[in-house]
Design an enzyme around this catalytic site. Structure first.
Site, PDB file in Angstrom:
ATOM      1  N   LYS A  72       4.571  19.319  -9.494  1.00 37.32           N
ATOM      2  CA  LYS A  72       3.554  19.159  -8.454  1.00 37.32           C
ATOM      3  C   LYS A  72       2.675  17.958  -8.775  1.00 37.32           C
ATOM      4  CE  LYS A  72      -0.049  21.952  -6.126  1.00 37.32           C
ATOM      5  NZ  LYS A  72      -0.697  23.289  -6.126  1.00 37.32           N
TER       6      LYS A  72
ATOM      7  N   SER B 171      -0.465  25.819  -1.948  1.00 37.63           N
ATOM      8  CA  SER B 171      -0.487  24.378  -1.837  1.00 37.63           C
ATOM      9  C   SER B 171       0.700  23.692  -2.503  1.00 37.63           C
ATOM     10  CB  SER B 171      -1.790  23.839  -2.454  1.00 37.63           C
ATOM     11  OG  SER B 171      -1.851  24.103  -3.851  1.00 37.63           O
TER      12      SER B 171
ATOM     13  N   SER C 279      -1.606  29.521  -4.473  1.00 41.01           N
ATOM     14  CA  SER C 279      -0.865  28.282  -4.250  1.00 41.01           C
ATOM     15  C   SER C 279       0.510  28.253  -4.901  1.00 41.01           C
ATOM     16  CB  SER C 279      -1.678  27.083  -4.746  1.00 41.01           C
ATOM     17  OG  SER C 279      -2.789  26.853  -3.915  1.00 41.01           O
TER      18      SER C 279
END
Length: 253
Positions: free
Chosen positions: A59, A133, A157
């Site tokens: 990420k 997310s 997330s």
């Protein structure tokens, strides 16, 4: 399959991917091949390291040396000079970084659509959101572009996008995995999470990542505990609280 053959397959799959919003930055093919060759030189015996030749995505709020960290915001982007603690541990264990994945900007959002780099779609239906997310990380694994991926989880997330893409989302106990080199959303409760195909894979990866880090003020020397077998209480919704707004499948579950 050798690590180099695996990397060539990953490069081909990335090029064939129909979702351009999965990655913010891809590790260039020549760098991927160089990393695979370096691994073979360092550890020529297959599976001599816990994650020998396993490709993973990161990420883009987690630092990877040589790739920019954007947190989903071009104006914020910077070039880290070293890997985040968890990335360094995974690389030492033989894993290979294939790229930095998209996210809801600054890891604030749960649907995966709040990014100037586009919105990754659910691997099952492009009409569906990917969840956030850690949107790109989930889709990368769900689409077969990586064996596992790293995300972060402050309030869902890492687990929401895992659920939306039929993956396991593992959120370690806060402090078990160090956050050094991670752009914080809420520093005291942020956790680096794992997207994997199975619980067993995720636990094996977590064990490589975990461990006290003095550079992280929230890192803890955690010890394992066992859930009680006796006097375990489980809460069940009262009838008056069971309003599912005609979502009969969830109500049945």
């Amino acid at each position: 399959m050798t690590p180099l053959q695996m990397i060539d397959e990953i490069i081909a799959r990335r090029e064939a991917s129909a979702d351009p919003a999965i990655f913010i930055t891809q590790t260039p093919p020549d760098q991927l091949r160089a990393a695979a060759k370096e691994l073979i030189q360092r550890a020529p015996e297959p599976n001599s390291l816990p994650l020998w030749g396993v490709p993973f995505a990161v990420k883009d709020n987690i630092d990877v040396a040589g790739l920019p960290t954007t947190a989903g915001c071009p104006a914020f982007a910077y070039e880290p000079d070293k890997d985040a603690a968890v990335v360094a541990r995974l690389k030492t264990a033989g894993a290979l970084v294939i790229g930095k994945t998209n996210l809801d900007q600054f890891a604030t959002g749960l649907n995966g659509t709040r990014s100037p780099y586009g919105a990754p779609r659910s691997v099952f239906n492009r009409d569906y959101v990917s969840g956030g997310s850690s949107s790109g990380s989930a889709v990368a694994v769900g689409a077969g572009l990586a064996s596992f991926a790293l995300g972060t989880d402050t309030a869902g997330s890492g687990r929401v996008p895992a659920a939306f893409n039929n993956l396991v989302g593992i959120k370690p106990t806060p402090g078990l995995v160090p956050n050094v080199g991670v752009v914080p959303a809420c520093r005291s409760v942020d956790v680096v999470t794992i997207f994997s195909a199975t619980v067993g894979d995720g636990v094996a990866i977590r064990k490589v990542m975990e461990g006290y880090d003095a550079a992280d003020p929230y890192s803890r020397k955690a010890t394992a505990t066992t859930l009680p077998h006796q006097d375990l209480r489980i809460g069940v919704l009262d009838v008056s609280e069971r309003e599912f707004f005609e979502n009969n499948e969830v109500e049945a579950l």
